[in-house]
Design a protein around this motif. Structure first.
Motif, PDB file in Angstrom:
ATOM      1  N   ALA A 148      48.440  38.135  27.878  1.00  0.00           N
ATOM      2  CA  ALA A 148      49.352  37.942  29.005  1.00  0.00           C
ATOM      3  C   ALA A 148      49.010  36.701  29.816  1.00  0.00           C
ATOM      4  CB  ALA A 148      49.329  39.167  29.909  1.00  0.00           C
ATOM      5  N   LEU A 149      47.721  36.440  29.993  1.00  0.00           N
ATOM      6  CA  LEU A 149      47.293  35.358  30.881  1.00  0.00           C
ATOM      7  C   LEU A 149      46.894  34.086  30.148  1.00  0.00           C
ATOM      8  CD1 LEU A 149      45.114  37.351  33.458  1.00  0.00           C
ATOM      9  CD2 LEU A 149      47.562  36.835  33.560  1.00  0.00           C
ATOM     10  N   GLY A 150      46.606  34.192  28.861  1.00  0.00           N
ATOM     11  CA  GLY A 150      46.146  33.031  28.124  1.00  0.00           C
ATOM     12  C   GLY A 150      44.763  32.574  28.546  1.00  0.00           C
ATOM     13  N   LYS A 151      43.951  33.502  29.037  1.00  0.00           N
ATOM     14  CA  LYS A 151      42.594  33.196  29.512  1.00  0.00           C
ATOM     15  C   LYS A 151      41.618  34.234  28.970  1.00  0.00           C
ATOM     16  CE  LYS A 151      44.463  31.361  33.833  1.00  0.00           C
ATOM     17  NZ  LYS A 151      44.475  31.413  35.317  1.00  0.00           N
ATOM     18  N   PRO A 152      40.358  33.856  28.769  1.00  0.00           N
ATOM     19  CA  PRO A 152      39.377  34.837  28.300  1.00  0.00           C
ATOM     20  C   PRO A 152      39.049  35.857  29.378  1.00  0.00           C
ATOM     21  CG  PRO A 152      38.302  32.756  28.770  1.00  0.00           C
ATOM     22  CD  PRO A 152      39.785  32.505  28.886  1.00  0.00           C
ATOM     23  N   VAL A 153      38.691  37.041  28.928  1.00  0.00           N
ATOM     24  CA  VAL A 153      38.296  38.136  29.806  1.00  0.00           C
ATOM     25  C   VAL A 153      36.846  38.504  29.494  1.00  0.00           C
ATOM     26  CG1 VAL A 153      38.684  40.569  30.370  1.00  0.00           C
ATOM     27  CG2 VAL A 153      40.638  39.038  29.996  1.00  0.00           C
ATOM     28  N   VAL A 154      36.054  38.681  30.538  1.00  0.00           N
ATOM     29  CA  VAL A 154      34.668  39.106  30.379  1.00  0.00           C
ATOM     30  C   VAL A 154      34.491  40.403  31.154  1.00  0.00           C
ATOM     31  CG1 VAL A 154      32.240  38.514  30.702  1.00  0.00           C
ATOM     32  CG2 VAL A 154      33.888  36.723  30.144  1.00  0.00           C
ATOM     33  N   THR A 155      34.060  41.453  30.464  1.00  0.00           N
ATOM     34  CA  THR A 155      33.826  42.749  31.099  1.00  0.00           C
ATOM     35  C   THR A 155      32.352  43.108  31.006  1.00  0.00           C
ATOM     36  OG1 THR A 155      33.967  44.369  29.277  1.00  0.00           O
ATOM     37  CG2 THR A 155      36.046  43.391  30.034  1.00  0.00           C
ATOM     38  N   SER A 156      31.927  44.035  31.849  1.00  0.00           N
ATOM     39  CA  SER A 156      30.512  44.423  31.873  1.00  0.00           C
ATOM     40  C   SER A 156      30.028  44.909  30.516  1.00  0.00           C
ATOM     41  CB  SER A 156      30.296  45.514  32.927  1.00  0.00           C
ATOM     42  OG  SER A 156      30.570  45.041  34.228  1.00  0.00           O
ATOM     43  N   ASN A 157      30.743  45.826  29.914  1.00  0.00           N
ATOM     44  CA  ASN A 157      30.272  46.432  28.663  1.00  0.00           C
ATOM     45  C   ASN A 157      30.389  45.474  27.482  1.00  0.00           C
ATOM     46  OD1 ASN A 157      29.868  48.639  30.274  1.00  0.00           O
ATOM     47  ND2 ASN A 157      31.660  49.761  29.544  1.00  0.00           N
ATOM     48  N   ALA A 174      44.118  39.718  39.635  1.00  0.00           N
ATOM     49  CA  ALA A 174      42.966  38.862  39.934  1.00  0.00           C
ATOM     50  C   ALA A 174      43.158  37.440  39.434  1.00  0.00           C
ATOM     51  CB  ALA A 174      41.699  39.455  39.323  1.00  0.00           C
ATOM     52  N   ASP A 175      44.239  37.188  38.715  1.00  0.00           N
ATOM     53  CA  ASP A 175      44.447  35.849  38.174  1.00  0.00           C
ATOM     54  C   ASP A 175      44.816  34.863  39.283  1.00  0.00           C
ATOM     55  OD1 ASP A 175      44.628  33.863  36.239  1.00  0.00           O
ATOM     56  OD2 ASP A 175      46.745  34.279  35.840  1.00  0.00           O
ATOM     57  N   HIS A 176      44.552  33.599  39.000  1.00  0.00           N
ATOM     58  CA  HIS A 176      44.833  32.508  39.930  1.00  0.00           C
ATOM     59  C   HIS A 176      45.020  31.257  39.084  1.00  0.00           C
ATOM     60  CE1 HIS A 176      43.909  29.264  42.805  1.00  0.00           C
ATOM     61  NE2 HIS A 176      44.252  30.130  43.762  1.00  0.00           N
ATOM     62  N   PRO A 177      45.891  30.348  39.493  1.00  0.00           N
ATOM     63  CA  PRO A 177      46.092  29.139  38.683  1.00  0.00           C
ATOM     64  C   PRO A 177      44.804  28.382  38.368  1.00  0.00           C
ATOM     65  CG  PRO A 177      47.781  29.295  40.367  1.00  0.00           C
ATOM     66  CD  PRO A 177      46.805  30.392  40.650  1.00  0.00           C
ATOM     67  N   ASP A 178      43.819  28.455  39.266  1.00  0.00           N
ATOM     68  CA  ASP A 178      42.568  27.732  39.046  1.00  0.00           C
ATOM     69  C   ASP A 178      41.535  28.535  38.262  1.00  0.00           C
ATOM     70  OD1 ASP A 178      43.540  25.556  40.433  1.00  0.00           O
ATOM     71  OD2 ASP A 178      42.678  26.195  42.345  1.00  0.00           O
TER      72      ASP A 178
END
Length: 243
Positions: free
Chosen positions: A207-216, A180-184
């Protein structure tokens, strides 16, 4: 924090097997989790938009009576797709009805995703889920209505049963998130309370260097904000670092 333990009520779709373990994993210090299972859908059918919209619109008065018995400080509505399929106005109305009926603060999974993304200050996201296609389109519209652009939407690539969503392994969820990652994309959203997303947050962020937001994770973040609770020993990614 009040010297009395905070009681957290959680409404759980009755075939969901991962929301409860996640809630116990993320349970704030000094709090207890209390669960009530919801019907309102056919467990033997693919959980498509109609099925999940039906769950969101089902009568939960009895369930609220049951969960109100523990006098919770907060009641969580633990199905994301049940309100993503209806939109933000419905989601807000449901939260308000739960609050009136239970006498507790009320948070939904869908609006908690919005709150988490807002707290991170991001505008563009990669979105991943185990949902059937139409629900993904409705989820993208829900996020758009909250001011977030989905620059990539990725699903599991097959129709999963109610139990199939919960049976995805952490490795499969990790692969879904990376796809689901994308440069933008400034953050990755993993939507579904029955998907084992919490277990891979740290791995995906590394791995991605980006924050992850999950439902729980987002629901627990929101309740901790609303109750003024410190993060304590729990860690569930960059979002919890904001507490």
């Amino acid at each position: 924090m009040d010297s009395r333990k905070k009681k957290i009520g959680v409404l759980v779709p009755y075939s969901n097997t991962n929301l409860e373990p996640d809630m116990m994993r993320l349970c704030p210090d000094g709090c207890t989790m209390h669960f009530q299972r919801l019907g309102g859908y056919d467990v033997d059918k693919v959980p498509d938009s109609d099925q999940m919209a039906g769950l969101g619109a089902s009568d939960i008065d009895h369930d609220l009576t049951m969960i109100s018995g523990v006098r919770p400080a907060v009641v969580l509505y633990g199905c994301t797709s049940a309100t993503l399929t209806h939109g933000r106005a419905f989601d807000r109305d449901l939260a308000a009805r739960i609050k009136r009926r239970s006498g507790a603060l009320s948070l939904t999974a869908a609006e908690s995703l919005v709150r988490g993304l807002g707290a991170l200050g991001v505008a563009r996201v990669g979105f991943a889920s185990p949902y059937v296609g139409q629900i993904n389109a409705e989820a993208v519209a829900f996020l758009s209505g909250a001011g977030f652009q989905t620059v990539r939407c990725h699903d599991i690539g097959r129709s999963l049963s109610n139990y199939g969503q919960g049976e995805l392994t952490p490795d499969e969820v990790y692969a879904l998130a990376v796809a689901a990652d994308h440069p933008d994309a400034q953050a990755i959203v993993l939507s579904c309370t029955d998907m084992r997303s919490v277990e891979v947050i740290g791995r995906v962020e590394a791995a991605l260097g980006k924050p992850v937001v999950t439902s729980n994770q987002a629901m627990v973040f929101a309740l901790m904000q609303d109750l003024g609770l410190p993060r304590g020993v729990q860690h569930a990614g960059a979002l919890f670092d904001l507490l």
